[in-house]
Scaffold this motif. Structure first.
Motif, PDB file in Angstrom:
ATOM      1  N   SER A  28      35.215  46.256  41.937  1.00 30.76           N
ATOM      2  CA  SER A  28      35.267  44.798  41.817  1.00 30.76           C
ATOM      3  C   SER A  28      36.457  44.402  40.951  1.00 30.76           C
ATOM      4  O   SER A  28      36.995  45.209  40.206  1.00 30.76           O
ATOM      5  CB  SER A  28      33.971  44.279  41.202  1.00 30.76           C
ATOM      6  OG  SER A  28      33.758  44.923  39.970  1.00 30.76           O
ATOM      7  N   ILE A  29      36.834  43.138  41.086  1.00 34.99           N
ATOM      8  CA  ILE A  29      37.957  42.613  40.302  1.00 34.99           C
ATOM      9  C   ILE A  29      37.394  41.767  39.174  1.00 34.99           C
ATOM     10  O   ILE A  29      36.473  40.976  39.369  1.00 34.99           O
ATOM     11  CB  ILE A  29      38.893  41.759  41.185  1.00 34.99           C
ATOM     12  CG1 ILE A  29      39.478  42.612  42.306  1.00 34.99           C
ATOM     13  CG2 ILE A  29      40.004  41.157  40.356  1.00 34.99           C
ATOM     14  CD1 ILE A  29      40.273  41.827  43.310  1.00 34.99           C
ATOM     15  N   LEU A  30      37.948  41.956  37.986  1.00 34.34           N
ATOM     16  CA  LEU A  30      37.488  41.184  36.835  1.00 34.34           C
ATOM     17  C   LEU A  30      38.681  40.524  36.156  1.00 34.34           C
ATOM     18  O   LEU A  30      39.706  41.160  35.918  1.00 34.34           O
ATOM     19  CB  LEU A  30      36.778  42.108  35.840  1.00 34.34           C
ATOM     20  CG  LEU A  30      36.220  41.423  34.601  1.00 34.34           C
ATOM     21  CD1 LEU A  30      34.954  40.684  34.933  1.00 34.34           C
ATOM     22  CD2 LEU A  30      35.967  42.427  33.509  1.00 34.34           C
ATOM     23  N   ASN A  31      38.532  39.244  35.878  1.00 32.15           N
ATOM     24  CA  ASN A  31      39.560  38.536  35.128  1.00 32.15           C
ATOM     25  C   ASN A  31      39.225  38.587  33.655  1.00 32.15           C
ATOM     26  O   ASN A  31      38.250  37.984  33.219  1.00 32.15           O
ATOM     27  CB  ASN A  31      39.580  37.069  35.554  1.00 32.15           C
ATOM     28  CG  ASN A  31      40.647  36.799  36.559  1.00 32.15           C
ATOM     29  OD1 ASN A  31      41.789  37.196  36.367  1.00 32.15           O
ATOM     30  ND2 ASN A  31      40.281  36.139  37.631  1.00 32.15           N
ATOM     31  N   LEU A  32      40.021  39.289  32.878  1.00 31.63           N
ATOM     32  CA  LEU A  32      39.825  39.298  31.427  1.00 31.63           C
ATOM     33  C   LEU A  32      40.838  38.324  30.857  1.00 31.63           C
ATOM     34  O   LEU A  32      42.027  38.608  30.828  1.00 31.63           O
ATOM     35  CB  LEU A  32      40.049  40.713  30.890  1.00 31.63           C
ATOM     36  CG  LEU A  32      39.867  40.922  29.409  1.00 31.63           C
ATOM     37  CD1 LEU A  32      38.440  40.683  28.998  1.00 31.63           C
ATOM     38  CD2 LEU A  32      40.273  42.327  29.022  1.00 31.63           C
TER      39      LEU A  32
END
Lengths: 411, 173
Positions: A28-32
Motif C-alpha cells: 500500500s501507499i502511505l503519505n507521511l
C-alpha cells in the motif's frame, strides 16, 4: 523516460499490481506528511509499505521554499542576515555568525579577539539549543515526553541570553560586519554563568533518563543505520557523520573565530544508527559547555567590533554631531560600501553539519551570487535508503535523529 | 598543508593538458576551470589519485553570467575537499547559453543527486545521465528557471504595489 521521473504514486501502482500477481502480497501507499506532527517540519514522504514495513519511498521537498538565494541577490549585504536566521531556525546565531565571517573574509576584515570569543560563546550556546531540541524530540518520538518538557526550560534560558544580547529570541539577526551591534551587558554574562551552573545537572539527568533506558535502546539501536563510506558519498557532515565514526569537524579541521584556542574533544559513534546519533549529540553538548567555560575564562578585554568605519555603523551621537559619522551612516545604510570583486567559500560547523556560504561579489551593493551549502538538504536524500526495510515507527525515529530542519532543507 | 597547490596543478596539467586551465588562488581556496565535457574524468582522477585524494564533494551549484559571451553564460561550480591533507579546491565548468548541459557526477558522489536537481530546477542546466532529473524545490508545473538573472524577483503582475494606489501615476511621480 526513466521510471523515476514519474510521480511516485503511478510508479508504485505498477509495483503493487506486479507483487500482487507474483505472491499475492498487498502493498500500500502511505503519505507521511507534509504536515504530520512526527515529521517536525513540512516535508512529505510517499512510502510504499508492506504492512508496517517500508519497501520504498520518495521524499517531496520544497513546501517552504522561500527563494533565499534569489532574494539575497537583490539585497545589500547587511540585509542578508535575516535570511540566514530562517534557514536553521533552531540555531540561528551560528548561521548569522557564519554569514558575517564569510563577508569579513571577502572584505579582508580582521576582527578583535574579544569578538571572536563572543562569537564562539554564542555559537556554542546555539549548538546546545539545537541539540536539546533534536535529542529531546527523539525522546518524544519514541514515547518519552518527560525529558523533553524538562530540558526545554533550558532552551528557554538560552533564548533569554540571546534576548539580552541582541533583543530577539528565535530569528536573532545578531551581529554586524566586524563584530556585535553592542557590547554584552553584565546581565548577559550573568545569565550565561547561571546557565553554565544549572544546566549540567539537568542534562546529565536527561541523559540518565534515556541513554541506558531499555525501551529507548530497543527503539533506537540498529534503527536507520548508515555506513561511513555511504555517509561520506552522500555528503553527510556534522553529528550525523560523526555517528558513523568519522571525526570530521570543521572547528578542528579549519578553525574559524579562534576555535584553535580551546581544548575540546570530538565525540564519535560507531555504527551510524539512531542511538549513535543521539549519543554523539549528547557528547557534543558537554564539549560545547567546556568551550564556553574556556572562552569565558580567557575572554580578553577590548572593543566589541572591528575598527572599520566603512562597514560598521557609527554610534548615533556621532551621526547627529559629526560630519564623518553622518557620511558613514548614510553610505552604509544606502549600501554604498566598498566591496572587492572576489569569490569566497566559508564553512562553519552548524548544528547539523558543514554550513557553507559561497559568495561571489562583483563590486556592486548586492552579492552577484550567494549559495548556501545547507547540510540538511544534502543528507536528507539518504533518508529513503536508510529506512528501506525498516518499520514505519523506525522511520519516524530516524527522521527525528537526523534533525532535518525544513527551513534549512528548503532555503 | 601536506598537499601543495603546485602539486595539484602539475598533476592535473600532466594528465589533462589544456582541459584544465586558469589556476588561481582565491583566498583560502585553489580554483581552476575544467572543460565541461571532461568533468567526470577530472573528478574521478581527483578522487582516486593516490596523492590528490579529494574524497568529498562539499558543494555543487550553478551560476548565471548574463554579461559573458554566449559560450560562457552558465557555470557549474564544484567544491571538493581532501580530508586527509585538509585542502579544498573549487572547480568551475562553463556552459553555453543555448544548450547548457554537463555530465552528472552522481556515479562518483551519491550526494550530487539532489544538488544537481536543485541546479537544474533553478538554472535549467541539464545533467546528462542523471537518474531523476526533475524539479525539486519548485513545483513541477513551473516552466521558467528562477535563478537566471533575467527572472524578476517580484511578479510583474502584482497589483498591490501599483503606483496608482499611492496617489501617483507614471507621469507625475
Amino acid at each position: 523516460m526513466s521510471d523515476l521521473l514519474l510521480p511516485p504514486e503511478l510508479r508504485y501502482a505498477d509495483i503493487i499490481k506486479q507483487r500482487q500477481n507474483e505472491d499475492g502480497s498487498e502493498l500500500s501507499i502511505l503519505n507521511l506528511g507534509p504536515t504530520h506532527p512526527a515529521t517536525h517540519g513540512i516535508f512529505q514522504n510517499i512510502l510504499l509499505m508492506d504492512g508496517e514495513r517500508i519497501v520504498d519511498g520518495e521524499a517531496t521537498v520544497g513546501y517552504i521554499h522561500r527563494a533565499f538565494e534569489k532574494i539575497a541577490e537583490n539585497r545589500p549585504f547587511y540585509q542578508i542576515t535575516p535570511l540566514t536566521d530562517r534557514m536553521n531556525y533552531c540555531s540561528a546565531p551560528i548561521n548569522n555568525m557564519g554569514w558575517w565571517m564569510t563577508l569579513e573574509k571577502a572584505l579582508n576584515i580582521e576582527v578583535p579577539k574579544r569578538v571572536q570569543y563572543m562569537r564562539v560563546i554564542i555559537m556554542e550556546l546555539a549548538r546546545i539549543a539545537d541539540h536539546i531540541i533534536c535529542n529531546s524530540v527523539l525522546g518524544v518520538d519514541t514515547g518519552a515526553l518527560t525529558g523533553f518538557l524538562y530540558v526545554f526550560q533550558y532552551r528557554e534560558k538560552i533564548y533569554e541570553i540571546y534576548e539580552e544580547i541582541c533583543g530577539a529570541r528565535l530569528t536573532t539577526n545578531m551581529g554586524r560586519i566586524g563584530g556585535f551591534e553592542r557590547d554584552w551587558s553584565p546581565l548577559a554574562f550573568k545569565k550565561i554563568d547561571d546557565f553554565l551552573e544549572e544546566f549540567p545537572a539537568i542534562w546529565s539527568e536527561f541523559e540518565n533518563l534515556l541513554t541506558r533506558n531499555r525501551i529507548f535502546m530497543d527503539r533506537t539501536i540498529d534503527v536507520g543505520p548508515i555506513s561511513a563510506e555511504k555517509a561520506m558519498s552522500y555528503g553527510f557532515t556534522g553529528p550525523n557523520l560523526r555517528a558513523t565514526g568519522v571525526d570530521y569537524d570543521i572547528r578542528v579541521m579549519q578553525p574559524y573565530s579562534s576555535y584553535e584556542d580551546f581544548e575540546f574533544d570530538i565525540p564519535v559513534g560507531k555504527s551510524g544508527d539512531t542511538y549513535d546519533r543521539f549519543c554523539v549529540r549528547n557528547g557534543e553538548v558537554w564539549e560545547s559547555l567546556k568551550i564556553i567555560k574556556q572562552a569565558l575564562a580567557k575572554m580578553p578585554e577590548g572593543p566589541f567590533h572591528a575598527d572599520v568605519p566603512d562597514y560598521y555603523l557609527p554610534p548615533k551621537e556621532d551621526v547627529y554631531n559629526t560630519m564623518e559619522g553622518l557620511i558613514y551612516h548614510f553610505k552604509i545604510v544606502m549600501g554604498e560600501i566598498p566591496v572587492p570583486v572576489t569569490e569566497v567559500y566559508h564553512p562553519v560547523e552548524g548544528g547539523n553539519g558543514e554550513l557553507g556560504f559561497y559568495l561571489i561579489t562583483d563590486g556592486s551593493r548586492t552579492p552577484f551570487r550567494l549559495h548556501f551549502r545547507r547540510p540538511c538538504f544534502i543528507y536528507y536524500q539518504a533518508f529513503n535508503e536508510m529506512v528501506q526495510g525498516q518499520m514505519l515507527s523506525d522511520a519516524i525515529a530516524t527522521l527525528s535523529s537526523l534533525n532535518v530542519i525544513a527551513g534549512e532543507l528548503d532555503a | 598543508m601536506a598537499l601543495e597547490t603546485s602539486v595539484i596543478q602539475t598533476k592535473l596539467v600532466d594528465k589533462f593538458d589544456t582541459i584544465v586551465t586558469d589556476f588561481v588562488q582565491q583566498h583560502d581556496i585553489f580554483a581552476f576551470e575544467v572543460d565541461a565535457t571532461s568533468i567526470i574524468e577530472v573528478m574521478q582522477f581527483l578522487r582516486d589519485d593516490a596523492t590528490l585524494r579529494f574524497n568529498f564533494l562539499t558543494d555543487l551549484c550553478g551560476i548565471h553570467y548574463p554579461d559573458a559571451t554566449p559560450d560562457k553564460q552558465f557555470a557549474v561550480v564544484y567544491h571538493m575537499h581532501n580530508w586527509r591533507d585538509n585542502v579544498r579546491i573549487r572547480i568551475k565548468c562553463f556552459l553555453n547559453a543555448e544548450n547548457p548541459e554537463i555530465d552528472t557526477v552522481t556515479s562518483l558522489f551519491l550526494g550530487a543527486n539532489w544538488q544537481e536537481r536543485e541546479t537544474y530546477d533553478f538554472y535549467g542546466i541539464t545533467f546528462k545521465g542523471h537518474p531523476q532529473l526533475k524539479r525539486i524545490l519548485n513545483m513541477d508545473e513551473m516552466t521558467s528557471f528562477p535563478m537566471r538573472k533575467e527572472f524578476p524577483l517580484e511578479d510583474g503582475g502584482r497589483t498591490d504595489k501599483d503606483d496608482r494606489f499611492f496617489g501617483r501615476t507614471t507621469d507625475n511621480c
